[in-house]
Design a protein around this motif. Structure first.
Motif, PDB file in Angstrom:
ATOM      1  N   LYS A   1      30.091  28.034  20.100  1.00  0.00           N
ATOM      2  CA  LYS A   1      29.985  28.058  21.539  1.00  0.00           C
ATOM      3  C   LYS A   1      30.107  27.304  22.490  1.00  0.00           C
ATOM      4  O   LYS A   1      31.071  26.900  22.140  1.00  0.00           O
ATOM      5  N   ASP A   2      29.751  27.488  24.141  1.00  0.00           N
ATOM      6  CA  ASP A   2      30.426  27.588  24.832  1.00  0.00           C
ATOM      7  C   ASP A   2      30.328  25.653  24.820  1.00  0.00           C
ATOM      8  O   ASP A   2      29.165  25.401  24.283  1.00  0.00           O
ATOM      9  N   GLU A   3      30.972  25.017  25.776  1.00  0.00           N
ATOM     10  CA  GLU A   3      31.158  23.719  25.503  1.00  0.00           C
ATOM     11  C   GLU A   3      30.485  23.114  25.728  1.00  0.00           C
ATOM     12  O   GLU A   3      29.618  21.929  24.881  1.00  0.00           O
ATOM     13  N   ASN A   4      29.464  23.371  26.091  1.00  0.00           N
ATOM     14  CA  ASN A   4      28.803  23.042  27.375  1.00  0.00           C
ATOM     15  C   ASN A   4      27.347  22.944  26.465  1.00  0.00           C
ATOM     16  O   ASN A   4      26.171  21.973  26.792  1.00  0.00           O
ATOM     17  N   LEU A   5      27.573  23.520  25.599  1.00  0.00           N
ATOM     18  CA  LEU A   5      26.027  23.890  24.316  1.00  0.00           C
ATOM     19  C   LEU A   5      25.814  22.513  23.442  1.00  0.00           C
ATOM     20  O   LEU A   5      25.560  22.339  22.517  1.00  0.00           O
ATOM     21  N   VAL A   6      27.416  22.386  23.086  1.00  0.00           N
ATOM     22  CA  VAL A   6      28.213  21.430  22.353  1.00  0.00           C
ATOM     23  C   VAL A   6      26.929  19.719  22.119  1.00  0.00           C
ATOM     24  O   VAL A   6      27.180  19.608  23.206  1.00  0.00           O
ATOM     25  N   GLY A   7      26.298  20.362  20.783  1.00  0.00           N
ATOM     26  CA  GLY A   7      25.674  18.224  20.711  1.00  0.00           C
ATOM     27  C   GLY A   7      24.105  18.948  21.248  1.00  0.00           C
ATOM     28  O   GLY A   7      23.163  17.615  21.188  1.00  0.00           O
ATOM     29  N   THR A   8      23.786  20.351  21.025  1.00  0.00           N
ATOM     30  CA  THR A   8      22.367  20.233  22.225  1.00  0.00           C
ATOM     31  C   THR A   8      21.259  20.921  20.475  1.00  0.00           C
ATOM     32  O   THR A   8      22.096  21.327  19.946  1.00  0.00           O
ATOM     33  N   LYS A   9      20.700  20.532  20.662  1.00  0.00           N
ATOM     34  CA  LYS A   9      19.394  21.449  19.377  1.00  0.00           C
ATOM     35  C   LYS A   9      18.261  22.358  19.821  1.00  0.00           C
ATOM     36  O   LYS A   9      18.134  22.733  20.853  1.00  0.00           O
ATOM     37  N   LEU A  10      18.636  23.724  18.831  1.00  0.00           N
ATOM     38  CA  LEU A  10      18.692  24.990  20.119  1.00  0.00           C
ATOM     39  C   LEU A  10      17.459  25.255  18.856  1.00  0.00           C
ATOM     40  O   LEU A  10      17.907  25.875  17.775  1.00  0.00           O
ATOM     41  N   LEU A  11      16.672  25.573  19.476  1.00  0.00           N
ATOM     42  CA  LEU A  11      15.506  25.719  18.850  1.00  0.00           C
ATOM     43  C   LEU A  11      14.497  27.211  18.726  1.00  0.00           C
ATOM     44  O   LEU A  11      14.631  27.287  20.153  1.00  0.00           O
TER      45      LEU A  11
END
Lengths: 87, 87, 87, 87, 87
Positions: free
Chosen positions: B15-25
């Motif tokens: 995924k996009d590097e700026n989505l790394v570490g985000t919690k996707l619900l």
């Protein structure tokens, strides 16, 4: 902008810090003849609207222009209380 | 903003590097009476929401205001966990 | 963000200079159960997605956050390749 | 942008300060053949449109580009009065 | 972005100053198989498209990225003329 009627209020203790202190009202979109359309949404009130009042609300990123906190995660804000609609 | 209920979780290693570490619900849009409407979407969680919880989510570019990474490619974020809806 | 499946590719020689070099994929929006909904759209690929892969895509102005050219006329970008959806 | 016809006027004394002095018109979206579609919306007039005139209107955050107050909470503005549509 | 076909042209003498000099085309949204969907919209042409040509168009605020006047009130712009769609 859209026309709606305030139908309720929403409370959420656990929320984004930039929403703290904002008044969250449930607004039902209506047509010019007052008939309901679409589904109720959550709007930030910025003009002192109350339940039962017909309002104008703005959608999208410019909704933040209606609030003091410009970097708040807001996409819908009440920006006027309707006096009259002449159609 | 909209009302929804968290119904699941999504994982994406690539995924996009700026989505790394985000919690996707996965959030299912609902009406004020709890009935399902439209289709489930992918939301970034910013308030610690869990499956089964009723939430408020913001759509569009201001969703990035809810996350630490302001230049992330995000258009939907959970910004509150609902206590009550009075309609 | 939304869930989709890559169903094809689009080529356009005469295009905006800021789209030159971008990979334009046709993405079919799908529901969590994989059923098709709405209509296929044109998405900029930023994570190396291929036909048949289930993806997450972002809509609106923040789609430009997923691409190197921040002032490109882009409103839809693939930002992740889905591993799993747990609903 | 969209095509519409001005069908009325709206007044709201209690409104966002950045809407003071703006002319709020009710615009009915129409198809190229003049048939009505969707529902009437509230638009800021910036070109001197009147009831009965066919207009072009812009939606979303760029609507503020049509008004002197760039930080107004506006998401719909009339930006042209149609002379002809050749289809 | 979306796929469309140019079906006509629109003229408006009285318009926003930032639209002066722009070419306004009527674009009919189509599906990948060419079938019509939704309703025709007004798009700013930036790549020299003509009636009958299949195009890609962008919606929302990033449409201004396709035009020289970045503060124009524009929410839809043609950004490519389609060579092929492989689905």
């Amino acid at each position: 902008m859209e026309i709606g009627i305030v139908v309720g209020r929403l409370t959420a203790t656990r929320k984004d810090e930039n929403l703290v202190g904002t008044k969250l009202l449930i607004t039902q979109p209506i047509d010019v003849d007052g008939s309901h359309r679409s589904h109720p949404i959550v709007t930030v009130d910025t003009v002192g609207a109350g339940v039962g009042e017909k309002v104008i609300y703005v959608l999208g990123s410019t909704a933040t222009n209606a609030t003091p906190k410009k970097n708040a995660p807001i996409d819908a804000a009440i920006v006027g209380i309707i006096d009259s609609i002449d159609c």
